[in-house]
Enzyme design. Structure first.
Site: not given
Ligand code: C5P
Length: 220
Positions: A34-36, A101
């Site tokens: 995942s992404n922050e 994101a």
């Protein structure tokens, strides 16, 4: 307001699609890439658009945020689901604001059971495949509708964000840096396809959102 005035106002209501938060690309039932991303910028854009009377569909990855009043929310998990939902919502929309994101890669396959370390060596390989670029795909058929993307860049991001603007076919790209992550305030440069550049310094995400929902489509 007269009935006619009301009909006129209803007819002028813009339809706005906002994407927000990260996507999750599962490796197995309990692990993911995942992404922050807190999703706060996108939720503020959805709120600001609804407050000015727009009809808003908010396509949200997994985030812990309450839906702003008057906003229709569609929850998604991975990039392919987000692409489907965004395409569908944008079909009848006037504006797309792509703050999500999106994970650039996903595992080639999701394991059905847990990926076990027992019996493995000291290293492992995870094969990844490229996720679709939602913004680029959707903007390709945008016509004269307004499309706004985001770019989170470290270092001097202006040149990179400008290239992104062209490559992805957006009208505007909003450039910010990693200090925006999870924060209440952010500094952004709003870069337009017409060469315009507007900087908003240390503003709340709510204030930035209010500027974004007032942007007008650019003529090609
Ligand atoms: O290429 P990069 O991820 O920096 O581009 C950021 C912009 O493109 C954001 O608006 C993001 O929502 C969008 N994006 C997308 N699909 C991807 C990657 C990014 O729509 N797979």
């Amino acid at each position: 307001m007269t009935a006619r005035g009301r009909r006129g106002a209803a007819a002028r209501r813009r339809r706005v699609v906002v994407t927000a938060g990260p996507t999750r690309e599962y490796v197995d039932p309990v692990r993911y890439l995942s992404n922050e991303s807190s999703g706060r910028m996108g939720f503020e854009v959805a709120r600001a658009a609804a407050e000015r009377g727009d009809h808003v569909v908010l396509i949200a990855g997994p985030v812990e945020l309450a839906t702003p009043p008057g906003v229709t929310r569609v929850d998604v998990v991975n990039a392919r689901d987000m692409l489907r939902a965004t395409r569908e919502a944008f079909r009848t929309a006037d504006v797309l604001v792509m703050t999500a994101a999106v994970a650039d890669w996903r595992p080639r396959r999701k394991r059905r059971g847990k990926w076990r370390k027992e019996g493995g060596g000291e290293s492992a390989t995870l094969e990844l495949v490229r996720n679709p670029d939602i913004l680029a795909e959707v903007a390709r058929r945008k016509g004269d509708r307004l499309v706004i993307g985001f770019a989170l860049e470290t270092g001097d991001g202006v040149a990179r964000a400008t290239r992104k603007l062209e490559r992805k076919g957006a009208d505007y790209v909003v450039l910010n840096d990693e200090s925006a992550l999870g924060a209440d305030r952010t500094t952004v440069d709003i870069l337009g396809r017409d060469g315009s550049r507007r900087r908003l310094e240390r503003r709340t995400k709510r204030a930035v959102a209010r500027v974004l929902v007032r942007l007008k489509p650019l003529r090609a």
